[in-house]
Design an enzyme around this catalytic site. Sequence first.
Site, PDB file in Angstrom:
ATOM      1  N   HIS A 177       0.851  -1.198   0.000  1.00 49.96           N
ATOM      2  CA  HIS A 177       0.000   0.000   0.000  1.00 49.96           C
ATOM      3  C   HIS A 177       0.880   1.239   0.000  1.00 49.96           C
ATOM      4  O   HIS A 177       1.406   1.659   1.020  1.00 49.96           O
ATOM      5  CB  HIS A 177      -0.901  -0.019   1.227  1.00 49.96           C
ATOM      6  CG  HIS A 177      -2.069   0.924   1.141  1.00 49.96           C
ATOM      7  ND1 HIS A 177      -2.124   1.973   0.262  1.00 49.96           N
ATOM      8  CD2 HIS A 177      -3.249   0.959   1.843  1.00 49.96           C
ATOM      9  CE1 HIS A 177      -3.275   2.624   0.410  1.00 49.96           C
ATOM     10  NE2 HIS A 177      -3.972   2.018   1.356  1.00 49.96           N
ATOM     11  N   HIS A 180      -2.744   7.029  -0.973  1.00 48.96           N
ATOM     12  CA  HIS A 180      -3.754   7.661  -0.120  1.00 48.96           C
ATOM     13  C   HIS A 180      -3.215   8.376   1.111  1.00 48.96           C
ATOM     14  O   HIS A 180      -3.933   8.602   2.076  1.00 48.96           O
ATOM     15  CB  HIS A 180      -4.808   6.627   0.301  1.00 48.96           C
ATOM     16  CG  HIS A 180      -5.438   5.915  -0.840  1.00 48.96           C
ATOM     17  ND1 HIS A 180      -6.172   4.754  -0.691  1.00 48.96           N
ATOM     18  CD2 HIS A 180      -5.439   6.187  -2.173  1.00 48.96           C
ATOM     19  CE1 HIS A 180      -6.597   4.349  -1.877  1.00 48.96           C
ATOM     20  NE2 HIS A 180      -6.163   5.208  -2.801  1.00 48.96           N
ATOM     21  N   TYR A 182      -0.698   7.319   3.200  1.00 47.58           N
ATOM     22  CA  TYR A 182      -0.129   6.474   4.241  1.00 47.58           C
ATOM     23  C   TYR A 182       1.402   6.460   4.116  1.00 47.58           C
ATOM     24  O   TYR A 182       1.979   7.202   3.322  1.00 47.58           O
ATOM     25  CB  TYR A 182      -0.737   5.077   4.184  1.00 47.58           C
ATOM     26  CG  TYR A 182      -2.218   5.094   4.476  1.00 47.58           C
ATOM     27  CD1 TYR A 182      -2.690   5.470   5.735  1.00 47.58           C
ATOM     28  CD2 TYR A 182      -3.164   4.773   3.497  1.00 47.58           C
ATOM     29  CE1 TYR A 182      -4.048   5.524   6.017  1.00 47.58           C
ATOM     30  CE2 TYR A 182      -4.521   4.821   3.765  1.00 47.58           C
ATOM     31  CZ  TYR A 182      -4.958   5.195   5.022  1.00 47.58           C
ATOM     32  OH  TYR A 182      -6.301   5.254   5.291  1.00 47.58           O
TER      33      TYR A 182
END
Length: 373
Positions: A177, A180, A182
């Site tokens: 990931h 977004h 993070y």
Amino acid sequence: MTTPASARAAEILARPVHINGLTVPNRIAMAPMTRMFSPGGIPGEDVASYYSRRAAAGVGLIVTEGTYVGHESAGNSDRVPRFHGEEQLAGWGKVAEQVHAAGGTIVPQLWHIGMVREQGQAPYADAPAVGPSGLRIGADEPTGKAMTQLDLDDVIGAFAQAAAAAERIGFDGVELHGAHGYLLDQFLWAGTNRRGDSYGGDPVARTKFAAEIVAAVRETVSPEFPIIFRYSQWKQEAYQARLAETPEELEAILTPLASAGVDAFHASTRRYWLPEFDGSDLNLAGWTKKLTGRTTITVGSVGLDGDFIRGFMGEGSPVKGIDDLLDALEREEYDMVAVGRALLQDPQWAAKVLAGRFDELQPYDAAALKSLS
């Protein structure tokens, strides 16, 4: 009744696709969506059922909700699943087993939230919030810890260990990931990365941390084990944020990641049908494939007329046609499509689309979030 248009949808979406050593049976993926249904970070039978139902209904690739890697600052909830620990991994092994039994493939999304965390939050209340410069999005003063080299090495190791565990317990690959707002994205974006060392500065330098994670994962798993990297321009607290203003800037960011071992990019947008740069109709996924040549997944309000942020705020979304999506897939601008809220609303979404039953598709209703069944 199947029409020529719906037969076209089945023909285009039903083709298998290869991601390194993995053959995905069709072009439909399930997008990762945080659920907070795993007390103690342990995915239970309900989680296995949730994913296997979608696989049984024709989703070719399941990307799980974000799962915390084994670093104490990785998360901020004791109900989000973890990808470390004996009980947690045993639960995930059962999830993978049931998805495979249903005919699907599955990868866990490995996650560290970085500066989104606040001091005192679960699952490890004493762990500090950490990031490239200790900055939350939109803040000018640090509210957390700027990561030291030891911190960086620990997080790199945590991702590598989680990836090795995924292969060991039967998953088909991993997704990292990097989107977004993070942790990995906090390094990629100049707005949160103010470092003066080799991990900060120009776009290539800001990519170094993420590329080192990819390389460590690549070294830890089998050569044919797929690594998917999810990234975005936008952040949760900054919808208009951009990593790259031009294709050339985007290429500078993606090339080190591809070279480090990324097999596929998952390009997250809020609306997949919007062009990414002036002068071209290509969306972010289209540009990603053009620049890297890697397998690419598009995502963003697929099948719905409205972006997911508004959906999670309680707004419904009417069904939107996917002719433009099919056109782009047919032109091979990208290779797969990830579906989020539409699959949340209707576990049978893939089966209906592959069978041409478009008249049975349901508009998104935020009340579906109460059960996440």
